[in-house]
Design a protein around this motif. Structure first.
Motif, PDB file in Angstrom:
ATOM      1  N   GLN A 249      35.015  36.735  44.144  1.00  0.00           N
ATOM      2  CA  GLN A 249      35.920  37.673  43.482  1.00  0.00           C
ATOM      3  C   GLN A 249      36.119  38.896  44.362  1.00  0.00           C
ATOM      4  O   GLN A 249      35.174  39.593  44.699  1.00  0.00           O
ATOM      5  CB  GLN A 249      35.302  38.092  42.150  1.00  0.00           C
TER       6      GLN A 249
ATOM      7  N   GLU B 246      34.492  42.882  34.737  1.00  0.00           N
ATOM      8  CA  GLU B 246      34.405  41.439  34.529  1.00  0.00           C
ATOM      9  C   GLU B 246      33.977  40.781  35.833  1.00  0.00           C
ATOM     10  O   GLU B 246      34.627  40.949  36.858  1.00  0.00           O
ATOM     11  CB  GLU B 246      35.762  40.879  34.102  1.00  0.00           C
TER      12      GLU B 246
ATOM     13  N   THR C  37      39.016  42.693  40.726  1.00  0.00           N
ATOM     14  CA  THR C  37      38.023  42.985  39.695  1.00  0.00           C
ATOM     15  C   THR C  37      38.614  43.867  38.596  1.00  0.00           C
ATOM     16  O   THR C  37      39.165  44.929  38.870  1.00  0.00           O
ATOM     17  CB  THR C  37      36.791  43.665  40.325  1.00  0.00           C
TER      18      THR C  37
ATOM     19  N   LYS D 104      32.969  36.979  37.308  1.00  0.00           N
ATOM     20  CA  LYS D 104      33.074  35.563  36.937  1.00  0.00           C
ATOM     21  C   LYS D 104      32.028  34.717  37.668  1.00  0.00           C
ATOM     22  O   LYS D 104      32.340  34.006  38.621  1.00  0.00           O
ATOM     23  CB  LYS D 104      34.472  35.056  37.229  1.00  0.00           C
TER      24      LYS D 104
ATOM     25  N   PHE E 182      31.750  33.031  41.431  1.00  0.00           N
ATOM     26  CA  PHE E 182      33.091  32.917  42.005  1.00  0.00           C
ATOM     27  C   PHE E 182      33.342  34.027  43.014  1.00  0.00           C
ATOM     28  O   PHE E 182      32.938  35.167  42.801  1.00  0.00           O
ATOM     29  CB  PHE E 182      34.119  32.988  40.872  1.00  0.00           C
TER      30      PHE E 182
ATOM     31  N   SER F 240      36.088  45.854  31.976  1.00  0.00           N
ATOM     32  CA  SER F 240      35.789  45.072  30.774  1.00  0.00           C
ATOM     33  C   SER F 240      35.684  45.921  29.505  1.00  0.00           C
ATOM     34  O   SER F 240      35.568  45.368  28.410  1.00  0.00           O
ATOM     35  CB  SER F 240      34.487  44.285  30.969  1.00  0.00           C
TER      36      SER F 240
END
Length: 232
Positions: free
Chosen positions: A67, A60, A72, A62, A65, A75
């Motif tokens: 991150q 995933e 992390t 974002k 952003f 997914s």
């Protein structure tokens, strides 16, 4: 002399990564740094009859952003089964696949963490056991660090009472060597040239593939293919 190596976590890294762990007295996984797309954090390369193939853990991300790597998340919960099936398909006929089949099958099928960092560490630690690498592995999140990049690295070295810091050759582009010299800590860059060629299943030969390629093709002789591992 106490040698410190600090680097970001990689997924099933190449032999040079494990050589760096073997050289170090303390190896620090630098996982409170920004996660970068299309990098080694969540993917690596294996050999196939059709050429090199990326194995990528879906994560995933974002947008833009900031991150961190250790924030992390995975997914797709089935990534481990998919990767193991691809590895079996491409290495089942390798000379030493049977030696490690059960080990890696259990490792993959038990890799159920939702965090990339934990998965990478699980694989790195398990492969160190195969190679008999006993270096202590730490995480940068354990340390209280400054903000500037070189000073953060220096802080870790100082807190570990290191005398020498080792880094990859690409670090020369951003490293502030003066802060290390002022702290009387030697700074060194790895030279990854000169690794011996081994028999891979599919030509042309490539050094920069995942460690699983080396293990499945050379078995216990894999230890002979390192530089620093053999110095201990």
């Amino acid at each position: 002399m106490k040698k410190i190596v600090i680097t970001q976590s990689n997924y099933i890294p190449w032999k040079g990564y494990f050589d760096a762990i073997a050289l170090a007295d303390e190896f620090v996984i630098y996982d409170d740094m920004q996660f970068t797309r299309r990098d080694w954090r969540n993917r690596n390369v294996i050999k196939t009859p059709a050429g090199s193939k990326w194995l990528t853990i879906p994560v995933e991300v974002k947008g833009k952003f900031f991150q961190k790597i250790n924030e992390t998340k995975i997914s797709d919960a089935n990534w481990n089964k998919d990767h193991w099936n691809v590895i079996k398909q491409n290495y089942s006929k390798a000379n030493h696949f049977k030696e490690y089949k059960d080990f890696f099958e259990e490792l993959y099928l038990n890799s159920k963490s939702v965090y990339l960092t934990e998965i990478n560490y699980q694989f790195i630690n398990a492969i160190c056991e195969i190679l008999d690498i006993k270096t202590d592995i730490r995480f940068s999140s354990e340390f209280d660090l400054k903000e500037e990049r070189s000073e953060r690295l220096l802080d870790i070295c100082l807190q570990l009472e290191g005398t020498d810091y080792y880094s990859g050759p690409a670090a020369k582009a951003y490293m502030n060597e003066r802060v290390f010299k002022d702290a009387n800590i030697g700074i060194h860059y790895f030279d990854y040239s000169g690794y011996p060629v081994y028999k891979q299943m599919h030509e042309p030969f490539e050094h920069g593939v995942s460690i699983v390629d080396l293990l499945f093709n050379t078995g216990s002789d894999a230890k002979k293919m390192f530089k620093f591992l053999n110095e201990k």
